[in-house]
Design a protein around this motif. Structure first.
Motif, short mmCIF file in Angstrom:
data_model
loop_
_atom_site.label_atom_id
_atom_site.label_comp_id
_atom_site.label_asym_id
_atom_site.label_seq_id
_atom_site.Cartn_x
_atom_site.Cartn_y
_atom_site.Cartn_z
N LYS A 1 -24.14 47.08 16.15
CA LYS A 1 -25.44 47.01 15.49
C LYS A 1 -25.89 45.56 15.38
N ALA B 1 -10.44 54.69 11.27
CA ALA B 1 -11.77 54.73 10.64
C ALA B 1 -12.29 53.31 10.41
N LYS B 2 -11.43 52.40 9.96
CA LYS B 2 -11.84 51.02 9.75
C LYS B 2 -12.26 50.38 11.07
N ARG C 1 -13.40 51.93 13.75
CA ARG C 1 -14.67 52.51 14.19
C ARG C 1 -15.84 51.90 13.42
N GLU C 2 -15.67 51.75 12.11
CA GLU C 2 -16.74 51.17 11.29
C GLU C 2 -17.03 49.73 11.70
N LEU C 3 -15.99 48.97 11.93
CA LEU C 3 -16.17 47.58 12.36
C LEU C 3 -16.86 47.53 13.73
N ASP C 4 -16.45 48.42 14.62
CA ASP C 4 -17.07 48.47 15.94
C ASP C 4 -18.55 48.83 15.84
N ARG C 5 -18.88 49.77 14.96
CA ARG C 5 -20.29 50.15 14.76
C ARG C 5 -21.10 48.96 14.24
N ARG C 6 -20.53 48.25 13.26
CA ARG C 6 -21.25 47.10 12.71
C ARG C 6 -21.42 45.99 13.74
#
Length: 116
Positions: free
Chosen positions: A66, A55-56, A58-63
């Motif tokens: 973006k 999850a961490k 994925r969140e880092l990849d999303r940021r």
């Protein structure tokens, strides 16, 4: 037909690792059932840890995606935490080590003078 089953699948590697940890901490007189239950608990802990790390990531990849699309620089949390710990953590242990050695030397010097 559902794409994913509701029952979570655990890899054989995780099962083996959990069983090895449970056997390593096995107490004398402990039954196989108790060891199996401990292994299940360890396995759940490993699975939870892996989920959190995914999850961490994925969140880092999303940021990152973006930020790349908008052109803004992004700070990574992991690198900033290491930099904060590494920079200020070096002086205190060394100063305590030097202080303790000075105290030890003073003790020996004073103890040597008392014997004379």
């Amino acid at each position: 037909m559902a794409r994913y089953s509701k029952k979570e699948r655990v890899s054989e590697e995780t099962k083996n690792e959990a069983l090895a940890l449970a056997k390593g901490t096995q107490q004398p007189g402990q039954s196989k059932e108790q060891t199996r239950l401990i292994a299940q608990g360890v396995q759940k802990g490993i699975d939870l840890y892996k989920k959190q790390q995914k999850a961490k990531a994925r969140e880092l990849d999303r940021r990152l995606k973006k930020a790349q699309s908008s052109g803004e620089p992004v700070q990574e949390e992991a690198s900033t935490e290491q930099e904060q710990q590494g920079g200020s953590g070096g002086a205190l242990p060394w100063s305590l080590l030097i202080l303790s050695w000075l105290g030890f030397a003073a003790y020996l010097w004073l103890d040597g003078r008392a014997l004379i």
